[in-house]
Design a protein around this motif. Structure first.
Motif, short mmCIF file in Angstrom:
data_model
loop_
_atom_site.label_atom_id
_atom_site.label_comp_id
_atom_site.label_asym_id
_atom_site.label_seq_id
_atom_site.Cartn_x
_atom_site.Cartn_y
_atom_site.Cartn_z
N LYS A 40 17.83 0.24 6.17
CA LYS A 40 17.23 1.49 6.66
C LYS A 40 17.74 2.68 5.84
N ARG A 41 19.03 2.71 5.55
CA ARG A 41 19.57 3.80 4.73
C ARG A 41 18.96 3.78 3.33
N PHE A 42 18.81 2.58 2.79
CA PHE A 42 18.22 2.43 1.46
C PHE A 42 16.78 2.93 1.46
N GLU A 43 16.00 2.53 2.46
CA GLU A 43 14.61 2.96 2.52
C GLU A 43 14.49 4.47 2.70
N ASP A 44 15.38 5.03 3.52
CA ASP A 44 15.34 6.48 3.75
C ASP A 44 15.64 7.28 2.49
N SER A 45 16.43 6.70 1.60
CA SER A 45 16.81 7.41 0.38
C SER A 45 15.94 7.03 -0.83
N HIS A 46 14.96 6.14 -0.61
CA HIS A 46 14.05 5.75 -1.69
C HIS A 46 12.62 5.83 -1.17
N ASP A 47 12.00 6.97 -1.39
CA ASP A 47 10.64 7.19 -0.88
C ASP A 47 9.67 6.15 -1.43
N GLY A 48 8.85 5.62 -0.53
CA GLY A 48 7.82 4.68 -0.94
C GLY A 48 8.30 3.26 -1.14
N VAL A 49 9.60 3.02 -0.90
CA VAL A 49 10.13 1.67 -1.09
C VAL A 49 10.41 1.03 0.27
N LYS A 50 9.93 -0.16 0.46
CA LYS A 50 10.18 -0.91 1.69
C LYS A 50 10.88 -2.23 1.34
N VAL A 51 11.67 -2.71 2.28
CA VAL A 51 12.37 -3.98 2.10
C VAL A 51 11.93 -4.95 3.18
N LYS A 52 11.43 -6.08 2.75
CA LYS A 52 11.08 -7.14 3.69
C LYS A 52 12.30 -8.03 3.86
N ILE A 53 12.86 -8.04 5.06
CA ILE A 53 14.07 -8.82 5.33
C ILE A 53 13.67 -10.17 5.90
N VAL A 54 14.15 -11.24 5.28
CA VAL A 54 13.86 -12.59 5.75
C VAL A 54 15.19 -13.27 6.08
N GLN A 55 15.43 -13.47 7.37
CA GLN A 55 16.65 -14.15 7.81
C GLN A 55 16.39 -15.65 7.83
N GLN A 56 17.26 -16.40 7.17
CA GLN A 56 17.10 -17.84 7.06
C GLN A 56 18.19 -18.55 7.85
N GLU A 57 17.90 -19.76 8.35
CA GLU A 57 18.95 -20.59 8.94
C GLU A 57 19.86 -21.06 7.82
N GLU A 68 0.85 -1.18 0.00
CA GLU A 68 0.00 0.00 0.00
C GLU A 68 0.89 1.24 0.00
N GLY A 69 0.76 2.04 -1.04
CA GLY A 69 1.51 3.28 -1.08
C GLY A 69 2.92 3.16 -1.59
N GLY A 70 3.34 2.01 -2.08
CA GLY A 70 4.71 1.93 -2.56
C GLY A 70 5.10 0.54 -3.01
N THR A 71 6.42 0.35 -3.11
CA THR A 71 7.00 -0.89 -3.61
C THR A 71 7.69 -1.64 -2.48
N THR A 72 7.57 -2.96 -2.48
CA THR A 72 8.24 -3.79 -1.48
C THR A 72 9.20 -4.75 -2.16
N LEU A 73 10.45 -4.73 -1.71
CA LEU A 73 11.45 -5.69 -2.14
C LEU A 73 11.66 -6.71 -1.04
N THR A 74 12.06 -7.91 -1.44
CA THR A 74 12.34 -8.96 -0.45
C THR A 74 13.81 -9.32 -0.49
N LEU A 75 14.41 -9.37 0.69
CA LEU A 75 15.82 -9.72 0.84
C LEU A 75 15.94 -10.97 1.69
N TRP A 76 16.60 -11.98 1.17
CA TRP A 76 16.90 -13.19 1.94
C TRP A 76 18.38 -13.22 2.30
#
Length: 425
Positions: free
Chosen positions: A57-74, A33-41
């Protein structure tokens, strides 16, 4: 025929199920909603995980409307999860790899975006780029490099009058002294197979020399059934028979910290692990750091390898999925993840050796590790990352079997060589 049909049905179900679940944590990318979401594994933990979060966080702050979903894997299940996500068409936008044959299989399948021209390769240590470069094209940006020394308890060594070994015979004498004082010589959790591979790689290189692996891998000269590999297997089984490892070590889980806990509890005197051990210890048991020392795996009498030859690798390497709907943004995220700022934080807070140039090491421990890498005469990259997946699996399976005494050194070497003849051209 029935078994094969059932197997195929099972694989289809696995991919379908994962693809359905992937909408939660393995979607290629999409719009929130309101932007783009990237996924990082990724598979990082502790301070290195925090460094990635700060980069995001730095990336999101410099790219308005872009969020990154971080997925930490074993670490151990990660390879399978990513393979299934890739096969099911639901990969993350940006993913962690080690380069080598494991990444190359995705490249060959057209599943990884070409980063050539999108990242400034002059910012990186040249040797760190090699594992992600195929046919002169770059498919991954490296952040850190690792070496694999023998970590040991300095206070314990002082107590029993032990010194860092120069030869393998010295190392065996240390193991005997520790054993005689009811201390496990080497802590090892080998359920995931790769921790035991360090012993095999080092012993084979110390016996057969730095060109042994390259000859076998390039099919030019000695093979994986060379006598050096057989002798390495024999030495592993000698260690097993002298009770140099914990009871049940082949079923112990590295990811849950079982091998490290034996070190922290001072029930074991040594552990062969990557330089990530420093950052992990700082997160797990910071008070133990002052007791930690390390030395390089010693030379073997009559062998062709040098004590200055080290086993190591490049990790993490960040790549972009070809199926990402936002490849341009994903490539920008990779740049931030491998920026000098991220590398500097990783070096000083997690003890990582930077794959990014011009990083200054404030930590004396990291300076020492970096100097070892600089002075090394040869770097043997991890077999399970360098070899094609089927051959890497054969290597890991046979190595674990050597530790379990269920296969002779000759059988193990022959089995890997047979697979090499099938897989390597």
């Amino acid at each position: 025929m029935l078994k094969r049909t059932l197997w195929l049905l099972g694989m289809v179900l696995l991919i379908f199920t994962t693809a359905c679940q992937g909408s939660g944590d393995s979607s290629a990318s999409g719009d929130s909603e309101g932007g783009t979401t990237l996924t990082l594994w990724h598979i990082e933990t502790g301070p290195s995980e925090q460094a990635l979060k700060d980069a995001v966080k730095r990336f999101e702050d410099s790219h308005d409307g872009v969020k990154v979903k971080i997925v930490q894997q074993e670490n151990d299940p990660y390879k399978t999860k990513l393979s299934v996500a890739m096969g099911g068409g639901t990969p993350p936008d940006v993913f962690h790899s080690w380069g080598g044959g494991w990444l190359e299989k995705f490249v060959d399948a057209g599943q990884v975006a070409d980063l050539s021209g999108d990242i400034d390769t002059s910012r990186f240590v040249p040797s760190a780029l090699t594992p992600a470069t195929f046919e002169d094209k770059n498919y991954g940006a490296p952040l850190a490099m690792d070496i694999v020394p023998v970590w040991y308890n300095k206070e314990m060594f002082d107590k029993y009058g032990l010194e860092e070994p120069e030869t393998y015979e010295d190392l065996l004498n240390i193991a005997e002294t520790l054993k005689s004082n009811d201390i496990i010589p080497f802590s090892l959790a080998n359920k995931s197979k790769w921790p035991g591979s360090f012993y095999y790689m080092y012993l084979a290189e110390r016996i057969g020399g730095p060109e042994l692996f390259n000859e076998a891998f390039n099919r030019e000269g000695r093979g994986f059934d060379d006598e050096a590999y057989v002798e390495a297997g024999k030495k592993i089984q000698e260690l097993v028979k002298m009770d140099a490892f914990p009871d049940g070590f082949n079923g112990m889980n590295f990811d849950t910290g079982q091998s490290r806990q034996l070190m922290y509890a001072e029930k074991a005197g040594m552990i062969i692990q990557g330089s990530w051990m420093l950052g992990t210890t700082r997160a797990d048991m910071p008070d133990f750091e002052k007791k930690m020392g390390f030395f390089l795996f010693p030379s073997v009498e009559g062998g062709k390898g040098s004590k200055q030859d080290i086993v190591g690798g490049v990790s993490p390497v960040f790549s972009v999925s070809e199926k990402s709907k936002h490849k341009k943004l994903a490539k920008e995220l990779v740049k931030e993840l491998t920026s000098k700022e991220t590398a500097q934080q990783l070096a000083n807070e997690d003890g990582a050796i930077s794959a990014v140039k011009d990083v200054e090491y404030e930590d004396e421990y990291v300076q020492k590790i970096s100097k070892v890498l600089e002075q090394s005469e040869y770097l043997q990259t991890f077999y399970d990352q360098t070899l094609p997946p089927e051959l890497a699996e054969a290597h890991l399976d046979t190595t674990q079997a050597l530790f379990g005494l269920s296969m002779t050194p000759e059988e193990a070497a022959n089995k890997v060589e047979e697979k090499a003849k099938e897989v390597l051209k």
